[in-house]
Design an enzyme around this catalytic site. Structure first.
Site, PDB file in Angstrom:
ATOM      1  N   LYS A   1      11.171  -4.098  -0.743  1.00 57.65           N
ATOM      2  CA  LYS A   1      12.153  -3.940  -1.802  1.00 57.65           C
ATOM      3  C   LYS A   1      13.340  -4.870  -1.579  1.00 57.65           C
ATOM      4  CE  LYS A   1       9.995  -0.694  -4.023  1.00 57.65           C
ATOM      5  NZ  LYS A   1       9.550  -0.844  -5.414  1.00 57.65           N
TER       6      LYS A   1
ATOM      7  N   GLU B   1       4.265  -2.737 -14.578  1.00 54.15           N
ATOM      8  CA  GLU B   1       4.048  -1.325 -14.255  1.00 54.15           C
ATOM      9  C   GLU B   1       4.737  -0.425 -15.278  1.00 54.15           C
ATOM     10  OE1 GLU B   1       7.054   0.290 -11.004  1.00 54.15           O
ATOM     11  OE2 GLU B   1       6.258  -1.657 -10.395  1.00 54.15           O
TER      12      GLU B   1
ATOM     13  N   HIS C   1      -0.770  -1.740 -10.324  1.00 54.64           N
ATOM     14  CA  HIS C   1       0.251  -0.944  -9.645  1.00 54.64           C
ATOM     15  C   HIS C   1      -0.362   0.395  -9.255  1.00 54.64           C
ATOM     16  CE1 HIS C   1       3.593   2.098  -9.881  1.00 54.64           C
ATOM     17  NE2 HIS C   1       4.228   1.177  -9.170  1.00 54.64           N
TER      18      HIS C   1
ATOM     19  N   GLU D   1      -2.645  -2.000  -3.999  1.00 51.53           N
ATOM     20  CA  GLU D   1      -1.331  -1.555  -3.550  1.00 51.53           C
ATOM     21  C   GLU D   1      -1.492  -0.219  -2.834  1.00 51.53           C
ATOM     22  OE1 GLU D   1       3.268  -0.994  -4.960  1.00 51.53           O
ATOM     23  OE2 GLU D   1       1.736  -1.072  -6.526  1.00 51.53           O
TER      24      GLU D   1
END
Length: 380
Positions: free
Chosen positions: A169, A250, A300, A333
């Protein structure tokens, strides 16, 4: 015929021991989900999952969708999808209405697979692969006094586990601090580990381009959600300005939502979520649309073992993008944040070994749900 007899929503929630946040500033203190259970008249049970606020998904299913599918044949999965979508689109063709529909779609595919005795991927085109390379999603913001140190330590843990790709992030309100943190992680994991960043759409177009050019120097593979999902023209600008791949999607829903993204090549990589964008049925259409325009599809995934299994089947049936002698198959993911519904919900948890995850081969989703876990974490 496999007639639908009953549909039940299990809303579950569990506390997070170490709350975490991202650029959005939402402090994750709970992990939860809306788990969809559909039972046929002959006793076959299918499981699905809805992304997003669980109580909202349950309201859609119990008040709108559920009554319409009782008595219908579960094998009419895409017929049901079209009926439910056209029932609700006058009131919204995106968001939670589609997330709720996604959970139903996944559960119906689970039923079809169980009745046929085949894993879902065999029913949607077959397996291009029996295993997938996964990337670890993590490196959120937890200890605000140790943002760089904690990111380095966490990234090193993933490398030690065998992950060869990591997504972290960014979006700390200081581009300088973002770069410093990414640089520290890159130096800690070395040049052989793939590194991606996710901004959760917190930047302006100029800021995203400026930051992206610095990230390129650190060999970042893709820049996920640099700007707001509503700004498609902005995505075109950012994508054209950067050599690094730009990813997103997403927060988008259905083939219609993705149509302009892929036809304008506003992103290099689209990331539909099978638990949000319309289920397995619709994500197949989105992936086909993307492939026809030369846009990569890397789904996602953020949820329970049910959503993770559905994503694995979707990935198994995705062609290499593009086909080649030594292809670069789509990644899974595999988020690594605390989540009992990923780790405890099924008899045999989905795990990675040296970054590799096996595609389930048992009928349907290929998982067995533990009802005691649903009961333990149930929200009334």
């Amino acid at each position: 015929m496999s007639l639908i007899k009953k549909i039940t929503c299990h809303v579950v929630s569990a506390p997070v021991e170490r709350p975490f946040t991202s650029s959005r500033g939402w402090l994750y203190k709970q992990r939860g989900s809306c788990i969809v259970e559909i039972e046929t008249a002959d006793g076959v049970v299918g499981w699905g999952e809805c992304y997003g606020p669980s109580q909202v998904a349950r309201a859609y299913i119990e008040s709108q969708y559920g009554p319409r599918i009782i008595g219908r044949d579960a094998f009419d999965v895409e017929v049901i999808w079209e009926d439910l979508y056209n029932r609700i689109k006058d009131y919204g063709s995106k968001g939670m209405a589609i997330s709720a529909l996604s959970g139903i779609d996944i559960a119906l595919w689970d039923i079809i697979g169980k009745v046929c005795g085949k894993p879902i991927h065999k029913l949607i085109g077959g397996a291009y692969r029996t295993e997938v390379q996964s990337y670890a999603t993590g490196l959120y913001f937890i200890d605000m006094d140790r943002l760089i140190e904690e990111a380095v330590e966490e990234a090193q843990e993933y490398v030690a586990q065998g992950f060869t790709a990591i997504k972290m992030k960014i979006g700390l309100g200081s581009p300088k601090l973002d770069i410093e943190r990414v640089r520290a992680v890159r130096e800690a994991i070395g040049g052989d580990v793939r590194l991606m960043v996710d901004a959760n759409h917190c930047f302006t177009v100029p800021a995203a381009i400026k930051l992206g050019r610095e990230l390129e120097k650190l060999d970042v593979e893709w820049f996920e959600e640099p700007i707001s999902p509503e700004d498609l023209d902005g995505y075109v600008e950012v994508t054209r300005a950067l050599d690094m791949a730009v990813a997103g999607g997403e927060n988008e829903f259905t083939r219609w939502g993705f149509r302009d993204i892929v036809t304008r090549k506003a992103m290099d990589i689209v990331q539909p979520d099978v638990c949000a964008a319309g289920g397995i049925s619709e994500c197949r259409k989105i992936a086909t649309l993307a492939a026809a325009h030369g846009v990569e599809c890397v789904p996602h995934a953020w949820g329970s073992a049910i959503g993770l299994a559905a994503t694995l089947h979707f990935l198994a049936a995705l062609p290499d993008q593009p086909p080649s002698f030594r292809p670069m198959p789509p990644l899974l993911e595999f988020e690594q944040c605390e989540n009992p519904f990923r780790d405890l919900l099924t008899v045999d948890p989905i795990v990675q070994v040296r970054g590799v995850v096996q595609i389930p081969t048992a009928p349907g989703l290929g998982i067995e749900v533990k009802r005691d876990v649903l009961d333990r974490y149930r929200v009334v």
